[in-house]
Design a protein around this motif. Structure first.
Motif, PDB file in Angstrom:
ATOM      1  N   TYR A  70      52.646  51.401  37.811  1.00 49.07           N
ATOM      2  CA  TYR A  70      51.239  50.982  37.750  1.00 49.07           C
ATOM      3  C   TYR A  70      50.599  51.437  36.438  1.00 49.07           C
ATOM      4  N   GLN A  71      50.802  52.692  36.068  1.00 48.50           N
ATOM      5  CA  GLN A  71      50.198  53.236  34.856  1.00 48.50           C
ATOM      6  C   GLN A  71      50.746  52.556  33.611  1.00 48.50           C
ATOM      7  N   THR A  72      52.056  52.356  33.582  1.00 52.44           N
ATOM      8  CA  THR A  72      52.679  51.684  32.436  1.00 52.44           C
ATOM      9  C   THR A  72      52.150  50.266  32.289  1.00 52.44           C
ATOM     10  N   SER A  73      51.983  49.586  33.424  1.00 55.39           N
ATOM     11  CA  SER A  73      51.464  48.223  33.411  1.00 55.39           C
ATOM     12  C   SER A  73      50.042  48.180  32.872  1.00 55.39           C
ATOM     13  N   MET A  74      49.216  49.136  33.269  1.00 53.19           N
ATOM     14  CA  MET A  74      47.831  49.160  32.829  1.00 53.19           C
ATOM     15  C   MET A  74      47.720  49.396  31.324  1.00 53.19           C
ATOM     16  N   ILE A  75      48.530  50.308  30.815  1.00 54.22           N
ATOM     17  CA  ILE A  75      48.504  50.612  29.381  1.00 54.22           C
ATOM     18  C   ILE A  75      48.947  49.393  28.580  1.00 54.22           C
ATOM     19  N   SER A  76      50.016  48.749  29.038  1.00 58.62           N
ATOM     20  CA  SER A  76      50.505  47.544  28.372  1.00 58.62           C
ATOM     21  C   SER A  76      49.469  46.432  28.422  1.00 58.62           C
ATOM     22  N   THR A  77      48.793  46.299  29.557  1.00 59.52           N
ATOM     23  CA  THR A  77      47.776  45.265  29.727  1.00 59.52           C
ATOM     24  C   THR A  77      46.591  45.491  28.792  1.00 59.52           C
ATOM     25  N   LEU A  78      46.196  46.734  28.621  1.00 60.16           N
ATOM     26  CA  LEU A  78      45.103  47.039  27.690  1.00 60.16           C
ATOM     27  C   LEU A  78      45.475  46.625  26.273  1.00 60.16           C
ATOM     28  N   GLN A  79      46.702  46.931  25.859  1.00 56.09           N
ATOM     29  CA  GLN A  79      47.156  46.535  24.530  1.00 56.09           C
ATOM     30  C   GLN A  79      47.104  45.013  24.361  1.00 56.09           C
ATOM     31  N   LYS A  80      47.606  44.300  25.355  1.00 52.41           N
ATOM     32  CA  LYS A  80      47.624  42.838  25.280  1.00 52.41           C
ATOM     33  C   LYS A  80      46.211  42.267  25.277  1.00 52.41           C
ATOM     34  N   SER A  81      45.340  42.881  26.046  1.00 49.20           N
ATOM     35  CA  SER A  81      43.966  42.389  26.137  1.00 49.20           C
ATOM     36  C   SER A  81      43.240  42.531  24.802  1.00 49.20           C
ATOM     37  N   PHE A  82      43.397  43.664  24.172  1.00 49.53           N
ATOM     38  CA  PHE A  82      42.784  43.869  22.859  1.00 49.53           C
ATOM     39  C   PHE A  82      43.386  42.906  21.839  1.00 49.53           C
ATOM     40  N   LYS A  83      44.700  42.716  21.909  1.00 48.39           N
ATOM     41  CA  LYS A  83      45.363  41.811  20.974  1.00 48.39           C
ATOM     42  C   LYS A  83      44.855  40.388  21.146  1.00 48.39           C
ATOM     43  N   ASN A  84      44.674  39.963  22.389  1.00 48.33           N
ATOM     44  CA  ASN A  84      44.150  38.623  22.666  1.00 48.33           C
ATOM     45  C   ASN A  84      42.741  38.454  22.131  1.00 48.33           C
ATOM     46  N   ALA A  85      42.024  39.571  22.008  1.00 47.63           N
ATOM     47  CA  ALA A  85      40.663  39.528  21.477  1.00 47.63           C
ATOM     48  C   ALA A  85      40.645  39.708  19.965  1.00 47.63           C
ATOM     49  N   GLY A  86      41.836  39.773  19.346  1.00 45.92           N
ATOM     50  CA  GLY A  86      41.925  39.873  17.901  1.00 45.92           C
ATOM     51  C   GLY A  86      41.955  41.288  17.357  1.00 45.92           C
ATOM     52  N   VAL A  87      42.162  42.268  18.249  1.00 46.98           N
ATOM     53  CA  VAL A  87      42.187  43.669  17.818  1.00 46.98           C
ATOM     54  C   VAL A  87      43.495  44.294  18.297  1.00 46.98           C
ATOM     55  N   THR A  88      44.340  44.687  17.365  1.00 45.65           N
ATOM     56  CA  THR A  88      45.607  45.299  17.714  1.00 45.65           C
ATOM     57  C   THR A  88      45.462  46.813  17.784  1.00 45.65           C
ATOM     58  N   ILE A  89      45.805  47.392  18.940  1.00 47.22           N
ATOM     59  CA  ILE A  89      45.753  48.838  19.093  1.00 47.22           C
ATOM     60  C   ILE A  89      47.140  49.349  19.451  1.00 47.22           C
ATOM     61  N   THR A  90      47.391  50.611  19.160  1.00 55.07           N
ATOM     62  CA  THR A  90      48.693  51.202  19.433  1.00 55.07           C
ATOM     63  C   THR A  90      48.820  51.580  20.906  1.00 55.07           C
ATOM     64  N   LYS A  91      50.032  51.856  21.327  1.00 55.57           N
ATOM     65  CA  LYS A  91      50.271  52.305  22.705  1.00 55.57           C
ATOM     66  C   LYS A  91      49.537  53.615  22.957  1.00 55.57           C
ATOM     67  N   LYS A  92      49.510  54.486  21.953  1.00 61.68           N
ATOM     68  CA  LYS A  92      48.808  55.757  22.090  1.00 61.68           C
ATOM     69  C   LYS A  92      47.317  55.537  22.294  1.00 61.68           C
ATOM     70  N   GLN A  93      46.732  54.625  21.536  1.00 56.74           N
ATOM     71  CA  GLN A  93      45.306  54.327  21.685  1.00 56.74           C
ATOM     72  C   GLN A  93      45.018  53.719  23.057  1.00 56.74           C
ATOM     73  N   ALA A  94      45.891  52.814  23.500  1.00 56.78           N
ATOM     74  CA  ALA A  94      45.720  52.205  24.824  1.00 56.78           C
ATOM     75  C   ALA A  94      45.808  53.269  25.915  1.00 56.78           C
TER      76      ALA A  94
END
Length: 221
Positions: A70-94
């Motif tokens: 669950y936690q891994t999925s949420m972190i990955s989803t946050l990264q993808k969501s920011f990327k879809n909005a045009g902002v790339t963040i690192t796994k650490k930031q997510a």
């Protein structure tokens, strides 16, 4: 950005609880109250805590693996969501954003009440405080835009760091609601196979719906 973030954040919940096995044969049984089951689901999804699940009789490693997935999925989803909005963040930031979200959600008060029960079925009401999830991202985005010029931030990397910092700060400082939202759940007495044991406990048929409704409740959706 905010709509995509919530939609994908929520979708990451779906299917996670399917790791808890259904049916099958086992060596022992356990009885539970319907409110115990909903407490376990609330603690797992909202508080990131497996204690109540293991108290039900769910195998500890199985509960831990479910939470980790669950936690891994949420972190990955946050990264993808920011990327879809045009902002790339690192796994650490997510991960840092996710920790801030989880910490705030864990602070919410909640109440669980059995409103109906017979030998095979039960209805349980879950009430909880909430945060205005989408508004928090909106606030952080606007704060970042307002800061860029006076702080003379022109480097894209620095701007992203500032956005991440503002999102984390927004979650840390946001107030929780003074009232509560309520959702009602239907459970059935079922055989749940977990580890070597088969448990006779009240459990929902639709795990995805439970996770979705609990998260929507806690995030004012």
């Amino acid at each position: 950005m905010k709509r995509r973030i919530f939609k994908q954040f929520l979708s990451g919940i779906l299917g996670i609880l399917l790791l808890l096995s259904l049916a099958g044969c086992g060596q022992s049984t356990s009885d539970s109250k319907p409110d115990d089951t909903m407490e376990a689901f609330y603690d797992l999804i909202i508080k990131q805590d497996t204690t109540s699940m293991t108290d039900l009789g769910i195998d500890d490693s199985e509960a831990s693996d479910t939470l980790k997935t669950y936690q891994t999925s949420m972190i990955s989803t946050l990264q993808k969501s920011f990327k879809n909005a045009g902002v790339t963040i690192t796994k650490k930031q997510a991960n840092e954003i996710y920790k801030a979200i989880s910490s705030k959600l864990s602070s919410l008060d909640h109440k669980i009440t059995v409103t109906g029960q017979d030998k095979k079925n039960a209805t349980v009401k879950v009430s909880s405080q909430y945060i205005n999830y989408l508004d928090i991202f909106k606030q952080a985005k606007q704060t970042t835009l307002d800061e860029l010029k006076p702080l003379h931030i022109e480097n894209l990397s620095d701007a992203k760091k500032q956005l991440v910092s503002n999102v984390i700060e927004a979650f840390n400082s946001t107030d929780v609601s003074s009232d509560m939202h309520t959702q009602t759940f239907k459970l059935k007495l079922q055989k749940i196979k977990s580890g070597k044991n088969t448990l006779h406990i009240f459990f929902p048929d639709n795990y995805e719906e439970v996770g979705s409704k609990l998260m929507k409740n806690a995030t004012n959706q």
